[in-house]
Scaffold this motif. Sequence first.
Motif, short mmCIF file in Angstrom:
data_model
loop_
_atom_site.label_atom_id
_atom_site.label_comp_id
_atom_site.label_asym_id
_atom_site.label_seq_id
_atom_site.Cartn_x
_atom_site.Cartn_y
_atom_site.Cartn_z
N MET A 166 11.07 14.81 -40.87
CA MET A 166 10.93 13.35 -40.82
C MET A 166 12.30 12.67 -40.82
SD MET A 166 8.20 11.14 -42.91
CE MET A 166 8.96 10.16 -44.15
N ALA A 167 13.21 13.15 -41.66
CA ALA A 167 14.56 12.57 -41.69
C ALA A 167 15.23 12.74 -40.33
CB ALA A 167 15.40 13.23 -42.79
N ALA A 168 15.02 13.89 -39.70
CA ALA A 168 15.60 14.12 -38.37
C ALA A 168 14.98 13.18 -37.33
CB ALA A 168 15.41 15.58 -37.95
N PHE A 169 13.66 13.03 -37.36
CA PHE A 169 13.00 12.13 -36.41
C PHE A 169 13.45 10.68 -36.60
CE2 PHE A 169 9.48 15.23 -35.49
CZ PHE A 169 9.63 15.22 -34.11
N ILE A 170 13.52 10.24 -37.84
CA ILE A 170 13.95 8.87 -38.10
C ILE A 170 15.37 8.66 -37.58
CG2 ILE A 170 14.50 7.17 -39.90
CD1 ILE A 170 12.23 8.53 -41.58
N THR A 171 16.24 9.61 -37.87
CA THR A 171 17.62 9.52 -37.39
C THR A 171 17.66 9.47 -35.87
OG1 THR A 171 18.39 10.67 -39.37
CG2 THR A 171 19.88 10.62 -37.48
N PHE A 172 16.84 10.31 -35.22
CA PHE A 172 16.75 10.32 -33.76
C PHE A 172 16.30 8.96 -33.24
CE2 PHE A 172 13.74 10.64 -30.20
CZ PHE A 172 14.59 11.06 -29.19
N PHE A 173 15.21 8.42 -33.80
CA PHE A 173 14.70 7.13 -33.33
C PHE A 173 15.72 6.02 -33.56
CE2 PHE A 173 10.45 9.18 -33.68
CZ PHE A 173 10.05 8.96 -32.38
N LEU A 174 16.40 6.04 -34.68
CA LEU A 174 17.42 5.02 -34.93
C LEU A 174 18.61 5.16 -33.98
CD1 LEU A 174 17.42 4.84 -38.84
CD2 LEU A 174 16.75 3.02 -37.25
N ALA A 175 19.07 6.39 -33.79
CA ALA A 175 20.25 6.60 -32.95
C ALA A 175 19.97 6.27 -31.48
CB ALA A 175 20.72 8.05 -33.07
N THR A 176 18.79 6.59 -31.01
CA THR A 176 18.50 6.38 -29.59
C THR A 176 17.89 5.01 -29.29
OG1 THR A 176 16.30 7.39 -29.75
CG2 THR A 176 18.17 8.84 -29.17
N GLY A 177 17.40 4.32 -30.31
CA GLY A 177 16.74 3.05 -30.05
C GLY A 177 17.33 1.85 -30.76
N ALA A 195 12.73 -5.41 -34.51
CA ALA A 195 13.79 -5.59 -35.52
C ALA A 195 13.25 -5.27 -36.91
CB ALA A 195 14.36 -7.00 -35.46
N GLY A 196 12.01 -5.67 -37.15
CA GLY A 196 11.38 -5.34 -38.43
C GLY A 196 11.20 -3.85 -38.60
N TRP A 197 10.84 -3.17 -37.52
CA TRP A 197 10.64 -1.72 -37.60
C TRP A 197 11.97 -0.98 -37.72
CZ3 TRP A 197 6.46 0.23 -39.25
CH2 TRP A 197 5.30 -0.53 -39.17
N ARG A 198 13.03 -1.54 -37.17
CA ARG A 198 14.35 -0.93 -37.37
C ARG A 198 14.69 -0.97 -38.86
NH1 ARG A 198 19.66 -2.94 -34.15
NH2 ARG A 198 19.55 -4.69 -35.59
N ALA A 199 14.42 -2.09 -39.51
CA ALA A 199 14.67 -2.21 -40.95
C ALA A 199 13.80 -1.23 -41.73
CB ALA A 199 14.43 -3.64 -41.41
N VAL A 200 12.54 -1.09 -41.33
CA VAL A 200 11.64 -0.14 -41.99
C VAL A 200 12.22 1.27 -41.89
CG1 VAL A 200 9.38 1.02 -41.79
CG2 VAL A 200 9.51 -1.49 -41.79
N MET A 201 12.72 1.63 -40.71
CA MET A 201 13.26 2.98 -40.54
C MET A 201 14.56 3.19 -41.31
SD MET A 201 12.22 4.36 -36.79
CE MET A 201 13.00 3.08 -35.84
N VAL A 202 15.41 2.17 -41.37
CA VAL A 202 16.67 2.32 -42.13
C VAL A 202 16.35 2.54 -43.61
CG1 VAL A 202 18.73 1.08 -42.92
CG2 VAL A 202 18.11 1.05 -40.49
N VAL A 203 15.51 1.69 -44.17
CA VAL A 203 15.13 1.85 -45.58
C VAL A 203 14.33 3.15 -45.75
CG1 VAL A 203 13.82 0.84 -47.49
CG2 VAL A 203 15.18 -0.64 -46.00
#
Length: 167
Positions: free
Chosen positions: A41-52, A62-70
């Motif tokens: 899950m940490a890898a997937f979140i990092t992937f989604f944040l880095a690529t999106g 923007a709200g979902w980006r904050a959800v993923m960062v936290v």
Amino acid sequence: MLQLLRESGPGLLVPSAWLFVMGAQVDIVSSRSIFIAHLVMAAFITFFLATGWNDMSTGALAGWRAVMVVGLGITLAGIAGFLVSTASEALLTTSLVGWMLLPAAGLAYTGRQLTDASTIYMGSAALSGLGAVIYTLSLAGVGSGLVGLGLVGVGQTVGIVDAVVRR
């Protein structure tokens, strides 16, 4: 292909994750498997944040980006819960309940952003929030943790499937 994975992947990952957690609740899934799931899950979140990251700078995303960062921090807390003996229960509980509440907040935010789908997202947020309350009460011996997990899973799945279809 990368774009398709980013846009459609969560529609499979979210319900799968909650089914996996429910399996752990009834001792079908081992704690080692849950630890590995946290790493994935940490890898997937990092992937989604880095690529999106740039694609998620405005609107509901923007709200979902904050959800993923936290959420990455919450997931790392869960990983730490498997690696340390001190406070492991608190770290694991924080990770689990955090992943119940963070998406509930993201769904409510999305409901405010997408007024034409407000009922879907607010309903999804409410189910997820109710599930978090029921699960948390179960930790004190009141109610069923499995029912709470099921409500969270259904609420979050309805929201993410709508998002994938709506894209």
